[in-house]
Design an enzyme around this catalytic site. Structure first.
Site, mmCIF file in Angstrom:
data_model
loop_
_atom_site.group_PDB
_atom_site.id
_atom_site.type_symbol
_atom_site.label_atom_id
_atom_site.label_comp_id
_atom_site.label_asym_id
_atom_site.label_seq_id
_atom_site.Cartn_x
_atom_site.Cartn_y
_atom_site.Cartn_z
ATOM 1 N N SER A 132 -123.489 18.596 40.622
ATOM 2 C CA SER A 132 -123.177 18.177 41.980
ATOM 3 C C SER A 132 -122.782 16.701 41.910
ATOM 4 O O SER A 132 -122.015 16.301 41.035
ATOM 5 C CB SER A 132 -124.390 18.417 42.895
ATOM 6 O OG SER A 132 -124.154 17.942 44.201
ATOM 7 N N TYR A 146 -114.479 16.598 49.411
ATOM 8 C CA TYR A 146 -115.142 16.665 48.107
ATOM 9 C C TYR A 146 -116.644 16.853 48.277
ATOM 10 O O TYR A 146 -117.248 17.721 47.634
ATOM 11 C CB TYR A 146 -114.857 15.396 47.309
ATOM 12 C CG TYR A 146 -115.711 15.247 46.069
ATOM 13 C CD1 TYR A 146 -115.487 16.036 44.947
ATOM 14 C CD2 TYR A 146 -116.757 14.321 46.036
ATOM 15 C CE1 TYR A 146 -116.279 15.905 43.810
ATOM 16 C CE2 TYR A 146 -117.547 14.186 44.908
ATOM 17 C CZ TYR A 146 -117.314 14.982 43.804
ATOM 18 O OH TYR A 146 -118.100 14.859 42.691
ATOM 19 N N LYS A 150 -119.651 19.842 47.085
ATOM 20 C CA LYS A 150 -120.900 19.577 46.383
ATOM 21 C C LYS A 150 -122.112 19.960 47.229
ATOM 22 O O LYS A 150 -123.142 20.383 46.692
ATOM 23 C CB LYS A 150 -120.967 18.107 45.950
ATOM 24 C CG LYS A 150 -119.904 17.723 44.927
ATOM 25 C CD LYS A 150 -119.930 18.651 43.709
ATOM 26 C CE LYS A 150 -118.946 18.264 42.634
ATOM 27 N NZ LYS A 150 -118.982 19.160 41.464
#
Length: 283
Positions: A132, A146, A150
């Protein structure tokens, strides 16, 4: 001897983990879109199997896992490391950019995991490392899309940890902060070209400048992270979350304190939505 399956093994954290594992006497199924780049770095090592893998290709993921098991007999550690970043305000990201990054960072991770898990379940052991980011714990301006990939990895990993525990399989979420890799270079970072003038001077707009200036000036030492991964994997009771970097630790502490403070302010309203005990008792 452990057998590793590492995605994105041709550079960055993937290459460093491959190096550490081989040095420890472990075997590595090292995957990359072009496996020749792995052979060029590590040579014809007896404990190394370089395999072609585009993580977005489910059939190729299954072939890579099968090839690794055929060579080494098992897979003990799966390191889902492959991924890339997307910089830009959420509004600036196009549908194509969003779908592309999810195809690698989320759906690719799922495809590889589903390819490897049958072998781990069969042997009733294994350890999955899902990479992550501090961006999976806290949403930075300019990194919204983005970070959302994660955040997805973190949620999937928490559920998988509970689902796989009966089979002796552990799951760890690896949360690096800013490390001195090529993550902020154009080989690992896409920057949305659809820049909106309104965001200039805002935190999202300024993040574009920060990323350019911070490349190869990040505080984290990638080699130390790779060594830390080895320490963690060889521990008796590895954690669900493993943050790396002082910046990550500081942000997690600040985020936890912020959530606790906000909850204390809004706690009364939060709990007021339950059915009252009196009404439930009289129903």
């Amino acid at each position: 001897m452990k057998v590793w399956f590492i995605t994105g093994a041709s550079r960055g954290f993937g290459a460093l983990m491959t190096k550490e594992a081989l040095a420890a006497g472990d075997a590595v199924i090292a995957t990359a879109r072009n496996p020749k780049t792995i052979i060029e770095q590590f040579g014809d090592h007896p404990n190394l199997l370089a395999v072609a893998l585009d993580v977005t290709d489910e059939a190729q993921a299954k072939e890579a896992a099968a090839a690794g098991v055929a060579r080494f007999g098992r897979i003990d550690v799966l390191a889902n490391n492959a991924g890339y970043g997307l910089l830009g305000a959420v509004e600036e990201a196009t549908a194509e950019e969003i779908e592309k990054i999810y195809a690698t960072n989320v759906f690719g991770l799922l495809k590889v995991t589903r390819a490897v898990l049958p072998y781990m379940r069969r042997q009733r052991s294994g350890h999955i490392l899902n990479f992550s980011s501090i961006g999976g714990y806290f949403g930075y301006p300019g990194w919204g899309v983005y970070s959302s990939t994660k955040f997805a990895v973190e949620g999937l990993s928490e559920s998988m940890a509970a689902e796989l525990e009966p089979f002796g399989i552990k799951v760890t979420i690896v949360e690096p902060g800013f490390f001195r890799t090529d993550f902020l270079a154009d080989t690992s970072l896409a920057i949305s070209p659809a820049s909106i003038a309104d965001y200039e001077g805002t935190p999202a707009g300024e993040m574009r400048n920060f990323a350019a200036d911070a490349n190869h000036a990040q505080p984290g030492n990638p080699a130390k992270l790779a060594a830390g991964i080895m320490t963690m994997v060889n521990s008796v009771n590895p954690p669900l979350r493993m943050p790396f970097g002082s910046d990550t630790v500081a942000m997690i502490e600040a985020q936890n304190a912020s959530v606790e403070k906000e909850l204390s302010v809004w706690r009364e309203l939060a709990v007021s939505t339950d059915f009252s005990r009196d009404a439930t008792a009289g129903a």
